[in-house]
Design a protein around this motif. Structure first.
Motif, PDB file in Angstrom:
ATOM      1  N   VAL A 142       6.952   2.565  -4.040  1.00  8.83           N
ATOM      2  CA  VAL A 142       6.651   1.184  -3.661  1.00  8.83           C
ATOM      3  C   VAL A 142       6.753   1.001  -2.156  1.00  8.83           C
ATOM      4  N   ASN A 143       7.417   1.927  -1.439  1.00  5.80           N
ATOM      5  CA  ASN A 143       7.550   1.833   0.013  1.00  5.80           C
ATOM      6  C   ASN A 143       6.205   1.783   0.730  1.00  5.80           C
ATOM      7  N   ILE A 144       5.219   2.449   0.172  1.00  8.90           N
ATOM      8  CA  ILE A 144       3.899   2.440   0.805  1.00  8.90           C
ATOM      9  C   ILE A 144       3.293   1.040   0.745  1.00  8.90           C
ATOM     10  N   TYR A 145       3.633   0.287  -0.295  1.00  9.11           N
ATOM     11  CA  TYR A 145       3.142  -1.084  -0.434  1.00  9.11           C
ATOM     12  C   TYR A 145       3.839  -1.981   0.585  1.00  9.11           C
ATOM     13  N   LYS A 146       5.136  -1.769   0.761  1.00  9.99           N
ATOM     14  CA  LYS A 146       5.874  -2.516   1.783  1.00  9.99           C
ATOM     15  C   LYS A 146       5.328  -2.195   3.172  1.00  9.99           C
ATOM     16  N   LEU A 147       5.069  -0.917   3.411  1.00 12.96           N
ATOM     17  CA  LEU A 147       4.542  -0.485   4.701  1.00 12.96           C
ATOM     18  C   LEU A 147       3.202  -1.152   4.991  1.00 12.96           C
TER      19      LEU A 147
ATOM     20  N   LEU B 223      -3.974   4.451   4.125  1.00  7.42           N
ATOM     21  CA  LEU B 223      -2.958   4.132   3.112  1.00  7.42           C
ATOM     22  C   LEU B 223      -3.581   3.453   1.896  1.00  7.42           C
ATOM     23  N   MET B 224      -4.551   2.583   2.135  1.00  9.22           N
ATOM     24  CA  MET B 224      -5.243   1.920   1.019  1.00  9.22           C
ATOM     25  C   MET B 224      -5.996   2.933   0.162  1.00  9.22           C
ATOM     26  N   ILE B 225      -6.700   3.848   0.831  1.00  9.07           N
ATOM     27  CA  ILE B 225      -7.440   4.884   0.102  1.00  9.07           C
ATOM     28  C   ILE B 225      -6.475   5.763  -0.699  1.00  9.07           C
ATOM     29  N   ALA B 226      -5.323   6.097  -0.096  1.00 11.85           N
ATOM     30  CA  ALA B 226      -4.315   6.917  -0.788  1.00 11.85           C
ATOM     31  C   ALA B 226      -3.842   6.235  -2.070  1.00 11.85           C
ATOM     32  N   ILE B 227      -3.615   4.937  -2.003  1.00 13.26           N
ATOM     33  CA  ILE B 227      -3.195   4.189  -3.202  1.00 13.26           C
ATOM     34  C   ILE B 227      -4.304   4.183  -4.244  1.00 13.26           C
TER      35      ILE B 227
ATOM     36  N   LEU C 299      -6.798   6.239  -4.716  1.00 14.04           N
ATOM     37  CA  LEU C 299      -7.091   7.548  -5.308  1.00 14.04           C
ATOM     38  C   LEU C 299      -6.142   7.909  -6.446  1.00 14.04           C
ATOM     39  N   THR C 300      -4.979   7.283  -6.485  1.00 11.85           N
ATOM     40  CA  THR C 300      -4.038   7.535  -7.581  1.00 11.85           C
ATOM     41  C   THR C 300      -4.327   6.644  -8.782  1.00 11.85           C
ATOM     42  N   ARG C 301      -5.235   5.680  -8.622  1.00 16.97           N
ATOM     43  CA  ARG C 301      -5.465   4.669  -9.648  1.00 16.97           C
ATOM     44  C   ARG C 301      -6.862   4.712 -10.247  1.00 16.97           C
ATOM     45  N   LEU C 302      -7.810   5.295  -9.524  1.00 18.98           N
ATOM     46  CA  LEU C 302      -9.208   5.134  -9.889  1.00 18.98           C
ATOM     47  C   LEU C 302      -9.611   5.895 -11.141  1.00 18.98           C
ATOM     48  N   LYS C 303     -10.426   5.231 -11.941  1.00 22.25           N
ATOM     49  CA  LYS C 303     -11.094   5.899 -13.056  1.00 22.25           C
ATOM     50  C   LYS C 303     -12.413   6.459 -12.529  1.00 22.25           C
ATOM     51  N   LYS C 304     -13.138   7.154 -13.405  1.00 22.25           N
ATOM     52  CA  LYS C 304     -14.350   7.852 -12.979  1.00 22.25           C
ATOM     53  C   LYS C 304     -15.370   6.904 -12.334  1.00 22.25           C
ATOM     54  N   LYS C 305     -15.603   5.753 -12.962  1.00 28.30           N
ATOM     55  CA  LYS C 305     -16.592   4.797 -12.453  1.00 28.30           C
ATOM     56  C   LYS C 305     -16.190   4.276 -11.083  1.00 28.30           C
ATOM     57  N   GLN C 306     -14.915   3.949 -10.930  1.00 27.19           N
ATOM     58  CA  GLN C 306     -14.433   3.437  -9.646  1.00 27.19           C
ATOM     59  C   GLN C 306     -14.483   4.515  -8.559  1.00 27.19           C
ATOM     60  N   PHE C 307     -14.218   5.758  -8.973  1.00 25.34           N
ATOM     61  CA  PHE C 307     -14.281   6.869  -8.032  1.00 25.34           C
ATOM     62  C   PHE C 307     -15.701   7.031  -7.486  1.00 25.34           C
TER      63      PHE C 307
ATOM     64  N   LEU D 125      -1.664  -4.937  -7.494  1.00 22.58           N
ATOM     65  CA  LEU D 125      -1.189  -6.238  -7.033  1.00 22.58           C
ATOM     66  C   LEU D 125       0.259  -6.486  -7.450  1.00 22.58           C
ATOM     67  N   LYS D 126       0.607  -6.021  -8.642  1.00 20.13           N
ATOM     68  CA  LYS D 126       1.990  -6.169  -9.105  1.00 20.13           C
ATOM     69  C   LYS D 126       2.944  -5.412  -8.184  1.00 20.13           C
ATOM     70  N   LYS D 127       2.545  -4.210  -7.785  1.00 19.18           N
ATOM     71  CA  LYS D 127       3.402  -3.412  -6.902  1.00 19.18           C
ATOM     72  C   LYS D 127       3.517  -4.043  -5.517  1.00 19.18           C
ATOM     73  N   PHE D 128       2.434  -4.653  -5.068  1.00 22.00           N
ATOM     74  CA  PHE D 128       2.499  -5.376  -3.804  1.00 22.00           C
ATOM     75  C   PHE D 128       3.451  -6.561  -3.909  1.00 22.00           C
ATOM     76  N   CYS D 129       3.388  -7.276  -5.022  1.00 23.87           N
ATOM     77  CA  CYS D 129       4.290  -8.411  -5.235  1.00 23.87           C
ATOM     78  C   CYS D 129       5.743  -7.957  -5.239  1.00 23.87           C
ATOM     79  N   ASN D 130       6.024  -6.886  -5.954  1.00 25.33           N
ATOM     80  CA  ASN D 130       7.389  -6.363  -6.005  1.00 25.33           C
ATOM     81  C   ASN D 130       7.875  -5.951  -4.614  1.00 25.33           C
ATOM     82  N   ALA D 131       6.978  -5.318  -3.854  1.00 21.05           N
ATOM     83  CA  ALA D 131       7.332  -4.909  -2.490  1.00 21.05           C
ATOM     84  C   ALA D 131       7.597  -6.129  -1.619  1.00 21.05           C
ATOM     85  N   TYR D 132       6.811  -7.168  -1.818  1.00 20.59           N
ATOM     86  CA  TYR D 132       7.014  -8.391  -1.041  1.00 20.59           C
ATOM     87  C   TYR D 132       8.360  -9.033  -1.382  1.00 20.59           C
ATOM     88  N   TYR D 133       8.670  -9.138  -2.675  1.00 19.30           N
ATOM     89  CA  TYR D 133       9.929  -9.760  -3.088  1.00 19.30           C
ATOM     90  C   TYR D 133      11.138  -9.044  -2.478  1.00 19.30           C
ATOM     91  N   LYS D 134      11.073  -7.709  -2.453  1.00 17.01           N
ATOM     92  CA  LYS D 134      12.200  -6.930  -1.931  1.00 17.01           C
ATOM     93  C   LYS D 134      12.326  -7.028  -0.410  1.00 17.01           C
TER      94      LYS D 134
END
Length: 396
Positions: free
Chosen positions: A5-10, A43-47, A49-57, A103-112
């Protein structure tokens, strides 16, 4: 691969820091805006690439392939690369805004990190105030403005930065609906309005209005307080309007209409309607390859330099610019992602209207990707919308 989640905070901190970096651009001996914007994009691309399905890729790879092909047609490699990266940042932003888990991970990073992020937001507000009272932060603007607020960059970058700063306050206000934070929020809205008026960058008034709409109807629950704030806001706008760069811009518009014998619509849009006509006609007559793949991100400049009073300008329209740069395929990808984002945040009428104003309307009137900070502010607005519907948890 699981990203901490640190990457989201960053990312949250870097995007906010990008605002003062943007404002003070000319003071740095190195291209700090380019470096910071590049790090954010990586950093956005790195995030993603860990999430994308075939169509999004495929949606991420196809524009890069077209961009590579169009090196053969561009007359300005530097511009082609720079504006592609800005446009690609917009695509990545839209992809992130359609992914609930991101977006959930961004929210969690923001709260912390809420306290430190809010302190940084206050510091950015102070930087705006200091710059506003500095004579050196005013200079000639676009279209012959004699003394617009440009900070140490250009006027449209200042206006875009004001939007980038203001969206952060929305998330804080959603979590702290008390009198003092709401007063702070009102002051920040008024500050942003004043900044945009002083730049003379008219289209960004729509962006600030979209954020103000959310503030008034989502944050302010009391009808009496809301009416009071609207009255104060209208008085404030009336006073600053008479002393802003907008008055001079209107006079220049009237002069432009008289001297060049053009329609009122063309004059009031700073020549955009004529630019759009010239560019679109050039696109449809440019051959089969260009129809599908465009001719790179310097193509619109080439057209307008040759066919529109010799001006070295882009299309001032994200959809037309995408057609010229990445063709019909690129436009289809952009529209697909934009529609998905709008659908995701169609929470209520206020959210729908605000998101339509902030993204497609500004894209239609100005372009979106000519300022990276505005692209990234769309992500922060997306986080605010996600936070609004209270889907994400405050904890992992």
């Amino acid at each position: 691969m699981k990203i901490s989640v640190n990457i989201y905070k960053l990312l949250l901190i870097l995007i906010l820091l990008f605002v003062p970096i943007n404002l003070l651009k000319d003071l740095f001996p190195i291209p700090l805006t380019l470096i910071t914007g590049g790090i954010i994009l990586i950093l956005m691309i790195a995030i993603l690439l860990t999430r994308l399905k075939k169509k999004q890729f495929i949606l991420m790879i196809l524009p890069i392939a077209i961009f590579a092909l169009n090196f053969a047609f561009t007359d300005n490699i530097s511009r082609h690369v720079r504006y592609f990266l800005n446009w690609y940042a917009l695509l990545c932003t839209l992809l992130m805004c359609s992914d609930s888990d991101i977006l959930k991970k961004f929210c969690n990073a923001y709260y912390k990190s809420e306290r430190s992020i809010h302190r940084l937001t206050q510091l950015v507000a102070l930087i705006f105030v200091v710059l506003l009272i500095m004579p050196a932060a005013y200079s000639g603007g676009w279209w012959g403005l004699s003394n617009g607020f440009t900070a140490f960059t250009v006027s449209h970058a200042v206006a875009a930065s004001a939007c980038g700063f203001l969206v952060y306050e929305l998330i804080y206000l959603q979590n702290h609906q008390r009198k003092l934070p709401m007063l702070e929020g009102m002051l920040y809205v008024l500050l942003s309005v004043y900044v945009v008026f002083q730049t003379g960058a008219r289209t960004y008034v729509i962006s600030i209005a979209a954020i103000a709409l959310i503030y008034l109807f989502d944050i302010i629950k009391s009808r009496k307080i809301r009416i009071s704030i609207i009255v104060i806001g209208l008085i404030f706008v009336t006073v600053i309007f008479s002393k802003s760069a907008f008055i001079e811009k209107m006079a220049i518009t009237e002069s432009y209409q008289t001297v060049n014998n053009v329609s009122f619509l063309n004059a009031i849009t700073s020549g955009r309607t004529l630019i759009w006509t010239v560019d679109f006609l050039s696109y449809i007559h440019s051959g089969l390859y260009t129809l599908f793949f465009g001719k790179g991100f310097a193509f619109s400049y080439e057209i307008n330099r040759l066919k529109y009073f010799g001006l070295d300008i882009f299309s001032h329209n994200i959809f037309l610019e995408t057609l010229l740069s990445e063709g019909f395929i690129g436009l289809a990808i952009l529209l697909n992602l934009m529609i998905k984002m709008i659908k995701k945040f169609k929470i209520d009428k206020i959210s729908l209207v605000a998101s339509m104003m902030y993204v497609p309307l500004i894209g239609f009137l100005n372009g979106l990707f000519d300022s990276q900070i505005y692209c990234y502010s769309i992500l922060i607005l997306g986080i605010a919308f996600y936070n609004k519907i209270n889907i994400c948890s405050r904890y992992n």
